[in-house]
Design a protein around this motif. Sequence first.
Motif, PDB file in Angstrom:
ATOM      1  N   ILE A 100      49.746 -14.078  65.437  1.00 25.46           N
ATOM      2  CA  ILE A 100      48.271 -13.513  64.992  1.00 25.46           C
ATOM      3  C   ILE A 100      47.241 -14.620  65.593  1.00 25.46           C
ATOM      4  CG2 ILE A 100      46.755 -12.780  63.212  1.00 25.46           C
ATOM      5  CD1 ILE A 100      48.998 -10.821  63.189  1.00 25.46           C
ATOM      6  N   SER A 101      46.099 -14.035  66.009  1.00 24.92           N
ATOM      7  CA  SER A 101      45.174 -14.960  66.599  1.00 24.92           C
ATOM      8  C   SER A 101      44.020 -14.528  65.684  1.00 24.92           C
ATOM      9  CB  SER A 101      44.802 -14.875  67.919  1.00 24.92           C
ATOM     10  OG  SER A 101      45.860 -15.553  68.665  1.00 24.92           O
ATOM     11  N   VAL A 102      43.297 -15.459  64.936  1.00 28.27           N
ATOM     12  CA  VAL A 102      42.325 -15.154  64.097  1.00 28.27           C
ATOM     13  C   VAL A 102      40.943 -15.664  64.711  1.00 28.27           C
ATOM     14  CG1 VAL A 102      41.298 -15.317  61.728  1.00 28.27           C
ATOM     15  CG2 VAL A 102      43.907 -15.800  62.233  1.00 28.27           C
ATOM     16  N   PRO A 103      40.003 -14.973  64.903  1.00 31.23           N
ATOM     17  CA  PRO A 103      38.881 -15.398  66.073  1.00 31.23           C
ATOM     18  C   PRO A 103      37.832 -16.056  64.903  1.00 31.23           C
ATOM     19  CG  PRO A 103      38.726 -12.925  65.628  1.00 31.23           C
ATOM     20  CD  PRO A 103      40.061 -13.348  64.941  1.00 31.23           C
ATOM     21  N   LEU A 104      38.103 -16.294  63.722  1.00 27.66           N
ATOM     22  CA  LEU A 104      37.207 -16.872  62.652  1.00 27.66           C
ATOM     23  C   LEU A 104      37.888 -17.923  62.226  1.00 27.66           C
ATOM     24  CD1 LEU A 104      36.082 -13.601  60.875  1.00 27.66           C
ATOM     25  CD2 LEU A 104      35.222 -14.703  62.864  1.00 27.66           C
ATOM     26  N   LEU A 147      51.097   0.718  58.988  1.00 27.35           N
ATOM     27  CA  LEU A 147      51.038   0.175  60.337  1.00 27.35           C
ATOM     28  C   LEU A 147      51.818  -0.848  60.681  1.00 27.35           C
ATOM     29  CD1 LEU A 147      47.331   0.153  60.433  1.00 27.35           C
ATOM     30  CD2 LEU A 147      48.822   2.191  61.301  1.00 27.35           C
ATOM     31  N   SER A 148      52.110  -1.279  61.827  1.00 21.84           N
ATOM     32  CA  SER A 148      52.959  -2.267  62.452  1.00 21.84           C
ATOM     33  C   SER A 148      52.242  -3.722  62.480  1.00 21.84           C
ATOM     34  CB  SER A 148      53.509  -2.040  63.844  1.00 21.84           C
ATOM     35  OG  SER A 148      52.409  -1.992  64.738  1.00 21.84           O
ATOM     36  N   THR A 149      53.184  -4.785  62.653  1.00 20.00           N
ATOM     37  CA  THR A 149      52.587  -6.115  62.752  1.00 20.00           C
ATOM     38  C   THR A 149      51.611  -6.241  64.072  1.00 20.00           C
ATOM     39  OG1 THR A 149      54.705  -6.937  63.559  1.00 20.00           O
ATOM     40  CG2 THR A 149      54.282  -7.321  61.273  1.00 20.00           C
ATOM     41  N   GLU A 150      51.956  -5.540  65.092  1.00 23.93           N
ATOM     42  CA  GLU A 150      51.396  -5.601  66.663  1.00 23.93           C
ATOM     43  C   GLU A 150      49.973  -4.841  66.310  1.00 23.93           C
ATOM     44  OE1 GLU A 150      54.617  -4.634  66.309  1.00 23.93           O
ATOM     45  OE2 GLU A 150      55.480  -6.018  67.453  1.00 23.93           O
ATOM     46  N   ARG A 151      49.967  -3.969  65.568  1.00 25.35           N
ATOM     47  CA  ARG A 151      48.605  -3.388  65.263  1.00 25.35           C
ATOM     48  C   ARG A 151      47.711  -4.377  64.531  1.00 25.35           C
ATOM     49  NH1 ARG A 151      47.204   0.029  68.379  1.00 25.35           N
ATOM     50  NH2 ARG A 151      48.363   1.923  68.574  1.00 25.35           N
ATOM     51  N   CYS A 152      48.152  -4.997  63.652  1.00 25.20           N
ATOM     52  CA  CYS A 152      47.640  -6.167  62.834  1.00 25.20           C
ATOM     53  C   CYS A 152      47.210  -7.145  63.734  1.00 25.20           C
ATOM     54  CB  CYS A 152      48.528  -6.972  61.813  1.00 25.20           C
ATOM     55  SG  CYS A 152      48.985  -5.778  60.342  1.00 25.20           S
ATOM     56  N   SER A 153      48.106  -7.629  64.573  1.00 26.43           N
ATOM     57  CA  SER A 153      47.514  -8.583  65.457  1.00 26.43           C
ATOM     58  C   SER A 153      46.468  -8.125  66.482  1.00 26.43           C
ATOM     59  CB  SER A 153      48.813  -9.016  66.474  1.00 26.43           C
ATOM     60  OG  SER A 153      48.499  -9.883  67.537  1.00 26.43           O
ATOM     61  N   ALA A 154      46.316  -6.785  67.129  1.00 27.85           N
ATOM     62  CA  ALA A 154      45.388  -6.387  67.949  1.00 27.85           C
ATOM     63  C   ALA A 154      44.019  -6.247  67.006  1.00 27.85           C
ATOM     64  CB  ALA A 154      45.832  -5.008  68.432  1.00 27.85           C
ATOM     65  N   GLY A 155      44.289  -5.682  65.652  1.00 26.81           N
ATOM     66  CA  GLY A 155      43.124  -5.481  64.784  1.00 26.81           C
ATOM     67  C   GLY A 155      42.279  -6.563  64.745  1.00 26.81           C
ATOM     68  N   ILE A 156      43.076  -7.865  64.328  1.00 26.96           N
ATOM     69  CA  ILE A 156      42.496  -9.144  63.780  1.00 26.96           C
ATOM     70  C   ILE A 156      41.739  -9.810  65.018  1.00 26.96           C
ATOM     71  CG2 ILE A 156      43.139 -11.365  63.015  1.00 26.96           C
ATOM     72  CD1 ILE A 156      45.109  -9.702  61.145  1.00 26.96           C
ATOM     73  N   ARG A 157      42.589  -9.510  66.366  1.00 26.37           N
ATOM     74  CA  ARG A 157      41.870 -10.369  67.390  1.00 26.37           C
ATOM     75  C   ARG A 157      40.574  -9.894  67.806  1.00 26.37           C
ATOM     76  NH1 ARG A 157      45.328  -8.824  71.515  1.00 26.37           N
ATOM     77  NH2 ARG A 157      46.804 -10.227  70.517  1.00 26.37           N
ATOM     78  N   ALA A 158      40.272  -8.411  67.498  1.00 26.47           N
ATOM     79  CA  ALA A 158      39.122  -7.730  67.828  1.00 26.47           C
ATOM     80  C   ALA A 158      37.981  -7.800  66.557  1.00 26.47           C
ATOM     81  CB  ALA A 158      39.306  -6.374  68.113  1.00 26.47           C
ATOM     82  N   THR A 159      38.406  -8.345  65.601  1.00 27.71           N
ATOM     83  CA  THR A 159      37.436  -8.376  64.292  1.00 27.71           C
ATOM     84  C   THR A 159      36.062  -9.296  64.677  1.00 27.71           C
ATOM     85  OG1 THR A 159      39.268  -8.521  62.985  1.00 27.71           O
ATOM     86  CG2 THR A 159      37.154  -9.222  61.835  1.00 27.71           C
ATOM     87  N   ARG A 160      34.933  -8.976  64.611  1.00 26.17           N
ATOM     88  CA  ARG A 160      33.834  -9.473  64.451  1.00 26.17           C
ATOM     89  C   ARG A 160      33.535 -10.345  63.158  1.00 26.17           C
ATOM     90  NH1 ARG A 160      28.825  -7.199  65.545  1.00 26.17           N
ATOM     91  NH2 ARG A 160      29.446  -5.589  64.415  1.00 26.17           N
TER      92      ARG A 160
END
Lengths: 465, 245
Positions: A272-276, A297-310
């Motif tokens: 997971i990459s956290v942009p904050l 939801l899957s761990t891949e979804r978590c990864s994609a969603g967190i990367r896109a978080t503003r």
Amino acid sequence: MILAVGAAKATSVLTRTTGRGGGTALPGLVALHVDPHLVEKLAGQLAEGSVLITGTNGKTTTSQMLESILRSAGLAPLRNRSGSNLLRGIASSLAGEAGVLGKLSDEVRLALFEVDEAAMPGILRAVKPRRALLLNLFRDQLDRYGEVATVARLWKDAVAALDPSAQVIANADDPLIVDAVSGSAAPVTFFGIESTAAPTSGMEHASDVKACPRCGGAMQFDVVFLGHQGHYSCSHCDLRRPTPEVSAREVVLDGLNGSKFVLRTATAETEISVPLPGLYNVYNALAASAGALSLGLSTERCSAGIRATRAAFGRMERLEVGGRTVQVALAKNPTGLNEIVRTVATSPEPLHLLVMLNDNTADGHDVSWIWDADIELLGGRLESVCFAGGRAADMALRFKYADLLDGKQPPKWSVIFDTESAFRQALAWTPAGARLFIIPTYTAMLDVRGLLTRAGHLRAYWEEG
Amino acid sequence: MATLNLVHLYPTVLNLYGDRGNITTLSRRCAWRGHELRVHDLNMGEAFPEVEVDLVFIGGDQDREQGVVVDDLRRGHATRIEALVADAVPLLAVCGGYQLLQKYYRPAEGQDLVGLGIFDAHTLHPGHEVARRVGNIVVAWERGTIVGFENHGGRTFLEGGTAPLGTVLKGFGNNGEDGTEGARVANAFGTYVHGSLLPKNPELADYILQLAFARRYPDVSLAALDDGLEQQAHEVALVRAQERL
């Protein structure tokens, strides 16, 4: 109920057209006055139910991350707006999606409600969420909430009365949370940080768990990540950190850029990459992931969603003003301020700060908490600092007694109570291309954000989303 | 340069409401004058520090934490603390610490907590359904005003002619009824005012330091400091108390 929804909608239009803020809480207040059971009736219509997110720190960012994960999976959850986290805020958000006949739109199937920690028990009873996500409990606004132990006791009773078909997702690293969910009628899934390499600071001064919340015995910590969150056991009774089903491993912080960790469950492992920035945002990302996993939801979804978080509203939110980077970092209690101070101190550049302390009801009238925060960490790093807000002089005094305002190379500093003048001075002291950190309490954040919105740097908060 | 020794009672357990700011203030105000304040922590189960004690501080915390320390305090250190107070050593006790040094504390439920009896006073908790005493407070004392914030469930009643620290101008103080706030016995000061107490009340901070210096270093007089910022914060707190209570 028909009347209640209509009243909410009318009030919402009125508050916006008269320019009296976002209209996020008042319509709900009016609607609840007309029909006290409005939230129960509307929330009951959600096909997928709701997720309640609560805790002292991280509610808004965790909700933001969870929403981003759900959106990456094509879902469009309803959310109450940040700061409107009492029952009336939830009533407003539900009424906004209901027709005048009191029927919730079919498109609204799932809701995320971030909820004030003291209001949580009442809201839990009204909303009957399918999932309750419990983040942490720290000292905050002692004049309003009373002692942390009081809130923990209320939580314990509320969780014990949950419907057994619900699911609790709880922070294993917080002993107050683990004790609060120990009598849960619903199944509990824990999340926590397993990485022993995660940056730790030792026990902070503002720790709220010195004695076991269950028996009063001495608590032993093998590692402390943040506040009183870590790996612990009671020396006297059987309270100890449960092994989390959802964990963060190999946590690596990358200064102001964010962090990385490995999200692990019994069946999957994903980076997971956290942009904050900051360890506190690792916890937020982990909690949001645990919530998303519980929704299937899957761990891949978590990864994609967190990367896109503003960044959420005032939570390390970044903007450009006159060739400077301005970053707004809400800090409303000692643990929160410690995390912001620790994160800001990772900046390689000399620091320019605007620190804003208000003592309005939403901030807490008592400003003593600033003395519990470890401001001393900023030693030798300040180039300029402006103090603003109603209690600007108190905050300046805190910096003075941390020996930050004198010494061989004292920073430029000034106490300017007025927000606009203080912001102008702070910006003038920040060289072109450099970064200004604004560290406000809650209502000060609304003030400075209002200023930035009027100047055209931000959209009004009720237009977002 | 002179050195003072301060014993901080139970800092890891009793540290709510910014109590640490009081120690920071005493320590910085010594350092800025070229003196040193050495802080010795006394935690649960430990022996009293083997130093010549010049100052004692005790803060407050949640009821649970106070219950944890009261036995350790009474069994381990009562005699020593009584002797220090009798010897005119300045002692500052805030909120829960103030209650622990009274004769007893009667909680809303459960048994009385027997305290040290340094202050001839007792505290009654009227029950959790009764409003806590919360808000900005202003107290008049012999050298002006003390400003800060109070947040306590218990009501304290002074006995046998015990002198209060001051008179309440705004807020509740000891019990919200008789206008008294805090207590003073010899050079021991008890109070409900936090905020922290000492940063915004530099006269009180220096008064306590002066008492400590006078005992061990009668020749040392405290140099004046620039307290402009302290006075500014003090005045803001005065205004706040007028507005809010």
